[in-house]
Design a protein around this motif. Structure first.
Motif, PDB file in Angstrom:
ATOM      1  N   ILE A 168       1.195  -1.362   0.154  1.00  0.00           N
ATOM      2  CA  ILE A 168       0.086  -0.386   0.090  1.00  0.00           C
ATOM      3  C   ILE A 168       0.903   1.318   0.162  1.00  0.00           C
ATOM      4  O   ILE A 168       1.940   1.497   0.727  1.00  0.00           O
ATOM      5  CB  ILE A 168      -1.125   0.357   1.466  1.00  0.00           C
ATOM      6  N   GLU A 169       0.915   2.269  -0.545  1.00  0.00           N
ATOM      7  CA  GLU A 169       0.943   3.727  -1.374  1.00  0.00           C
ATOM      8  C   GLU A 169       0.994   4.137   0.246  1.00  0.00           C
ATOM      9  O   GLU A 169       0.049   4.120   0.435  1.00  0.00           O
ATOM     10  CB  GLU A 169       0.557   3.920  -2.075  1.00  0.00           C
ATOM     11  N   GLN A 170       2.100   5.149   0.358  1.00  0.00           N
ATOM     12  CA  GLN A 170       1.725   5.720   1.725  1.00  0.00           C
ATOM     13  C   GLN A 170       0.609   6.444   1.460  1.00  0.00           C
ATOM     14  O   GLN A 170       0.529   7.216   0.659  1.00  0.00           O
ATOM     15  CB  GLN A 170       2.871   6.836   2.000  1.00  0.00           C
ATOM     16  N   GLU A 171      -0.162   6.968   2.433  1.00  0.00           N
ATOM     17  CA  GLU A 171      -1.644   7.899   1.946  1.00  0.00           C
ATOM     18  C   GLU A 171      -2.037   6.829   0.345  1.00  0.00           C
ATOM     19  O   GLU A 171      -2.506   7.971  -0.060  1.00  0.00           O
ATOM     20  CB  GLU A 171      -1.036   9.317   1.405  1.00  0.00           C
ATOM     21  N   GLY A 172      -2.531   5.870   0.908  1.00  0.00           N
ATOM     22  CA  GLY A 172      -2.645   5.579  -0.429  1.00  0.00           C
ATOM     23  C   GLY A 172      -4.212   4.249  -0.096  1.00  0.00           C
ATOM     24  O   GLY A 172      -4.307   3.719   1.561  1.00  0.00           O
TER      25      GLY A 172
END
Lengths: 104, 401
Positions: free
Chosen positions: A13-17
């Motif tokens: 998971i992308e950070q802020e994602g």
């Protein structure tokens, strides 16, 4: 009894994602906050059946990609119309870099 | 005390009724709608599931009572008098108002040709039911108008197994609001799905078994739908002496030319910074203008400043457009997994963006582009074109600047 399920790796998971997670013919959204905290909500917007994981995550808010309804993904609270019904949320934990969610 | 009266119970009028309450108005609110039943969302009308046209209420029926909104269904306003500040209903009842909102929407443009009355329109739930009840597998359909509604309808009907013909006087589909390279991609997709196009072609006559084109071609059709745009519903306003043009003319704060009368949504043409009037026909515009009008009806002075935004779903493709892309702007393209984005720069400033791709795959980036536009960003075109550059980082630097 709580059913802890391994959903993905934190690094998936992308950070802020967010990513979509399907389990037992249900769909969920798993979020990684700007502080690397991990959260899980029901996967579909409460306004119309749209996958929230396709939406924009900013800070602790996810916006539906279709009608721009918004939720706080930590609490599931509907923050902006047309969404007015809150999202169900599920507990999460990170174990050895893996994200587990309690879908009981 | 006289209350707030809203004429028109579509997305705009209904949203305005609730927005008045959210903004603190505790006096009477009356919402007048010409259609029977609870107000419903229009976007699902062109997207039936298994032949069933969903009538999705904008809000639960009890929400009106809970919010103290007096909703009059199946009720038509006959006239309004800006001097006595009253609305007269079809049944003769006279409603005085403190402030009035005209959210009368728009009606389908009628096709002017021999047999034009045979063509169905798509605007209301009843219209949608009439079309989908008659659209049967194997029975050819002619759609006149290759705009968004015509193309969405074509995508649904051909998947239902009906041979579909799309006719338009323009040389290409979707010439009005869609970037031309995305319009071309959608055109190709429709052709690949089997939709037959008759472009640059006027209609001479609609008969019981098909459409005769101006050049003599005959297009067989058991069902003909006209999707040639809408005209704003300005009748009440015009009869009452309000300024109208392509819509009810308003100032930047959505006030009409008459005191205490506002207009919003599809029927309203709001003045722009360059002095022209802009009328929009989108779901988002209906809602956001309703919110601005409601606050200004309560004495605020907020100019309407939302960026135009709309979407269209055709097959598995989702199109989103934010701002108004124009051919004279500098276009920068960015490939995405499953789609593509296009950015539009005017003298270096980002002013519009669009995305086309599978499902909602471009929605997130279009939203970020919208935030960049609202932040007044002047991004480096090379960074916009580079898929490895996260738009969020551009937004953070634009906001810091």
């Amino acid at each position: 009894m709580t059913d802890w399920v391994t959903a993905c790796k934190l690094d998936d998971i992308e950070q802020e994602g967010a990513i979509r997670f399907d389990h037992n013919s249900r769909t969920y959204a798993i979020y990684r906050g700007p502080d690397d905290s991990v959260w899980c909500t029901a996967g579909l917007c409460t306004h119309e059946a749209i996958h929230l994981a396709d939406g924009l995550v900013m800070d602790f808010e996810v916006e539906c990609p279709k009608h721009s309804g918004a939720f706080d993904y930590r609490t599931g609270e509907a923050l902006r119309l047309p969404a007015c019904e809150n999202l169900r949320t599920y507990p999460t934990e990170i174990v050895n870099g893996e994200v587990r969610v309690a879908l009981g | 005390m006289n209350g707030m009266v809203i004429i028109g119970a579509g997305e705009c009028g209904t949203r305005a009724a609730f927005a008045l309450r959210e903004a603190g108005w505790s006096g009477p609110v009356t919402l007048i709608g010409t259609e029977p039943g609870v107000p419903y969302e229009r976007p699902p009308l062109s997207k039936p599931r298994d032949g069933i046209v969903l009538r999705k209420p904008i809000c639960p029926p009890e929400a009106f009572g809970n919010a103290g909104i007096h909703y009059l269904a199946d009720c038509t306003a006959r006239s309004l008098d800006p001097v006595t500040k009253t609305v007269t209903l079809e049944n003769g009842e006279v409603l005085p108002y403190h402030r009035l909102l005209l959210a009368t929407g728009a009606t389908p443009r009628r096709l002017i040709c021999r047999g034009g009355d045979r063509a169905l329109n798509l605007r209301s739930h009843a219209d949608a039911e009439a079309i989908f009840a008659r659209a049967l597998p194997g029975h050819p359909v002619a759609i006149i108008g290759a705009g968004l509604i015509g193309m969405e309808l074509a995508s649904v009907l051909i998947r239902n197994g009906a041979p579909v013909h799309v006719i338009d006087t323009a040389p290409a589909p979707l010439t009005r609001a869609v970037p031309s390279h995305f319009a071309a991609q959608l055109h190709q997709r429709h052709q690949a799905e089997g939709v037959r196009f008759h472009l640059g072609q006027g209609v001479a006559e609609i008969g019981a078994d098909g459409v005769a084109l101006a050049d003599g071609t005959f297009v067989p059709a058991d069902l003909t739908v006209a999707a040639i745009g809408v005209v704003p519903e300005t009748g009440l306003a015009k009869a009452a002496g309000l300024a109208t043009g392509n819509g009810i003319l308003t100032d930047a704060e959505l006030r009409s030319s008459a005191p205490d009368i506002f207009a919003a949504g599809d029927c309203a043409a709001a003045v722009q910074p360059d002095g022209s009037h802009l009328r929009q026909e989108s779901w988002q515009n209906a809602r956001t203008q309703a919110e601005t009008a409601a606050r200004n009806m309560l004495g605020e002075s907020q100019p309407y400043a939302a960026l135009p935004w709309f979407w269209s779903d055709q097959y598995d493709l989702g199109l989103q457009v934010a701002g108004q892309p124009r051919p004279e702007y500098h276009m920068v393209r960015r490939p995405l997994p499953g789609g593509e984005l296009a950015f539009y720069l005017n003298a270096g400033q980002l002013v519009a963006a669009a995305g086309l791709g599978a499902g909602n795959s471009t929605a997130r980036e279009v939203k970020l582009a919208e935030m960049l536009i609202l932040a007044g960003a002047r991004p480096d075109p090379a960074l916009l074109a580079d898929s490895a550059i996260n738009l969020k980082s551009l937004l953070k630097s634009a906001r810091a600047a």
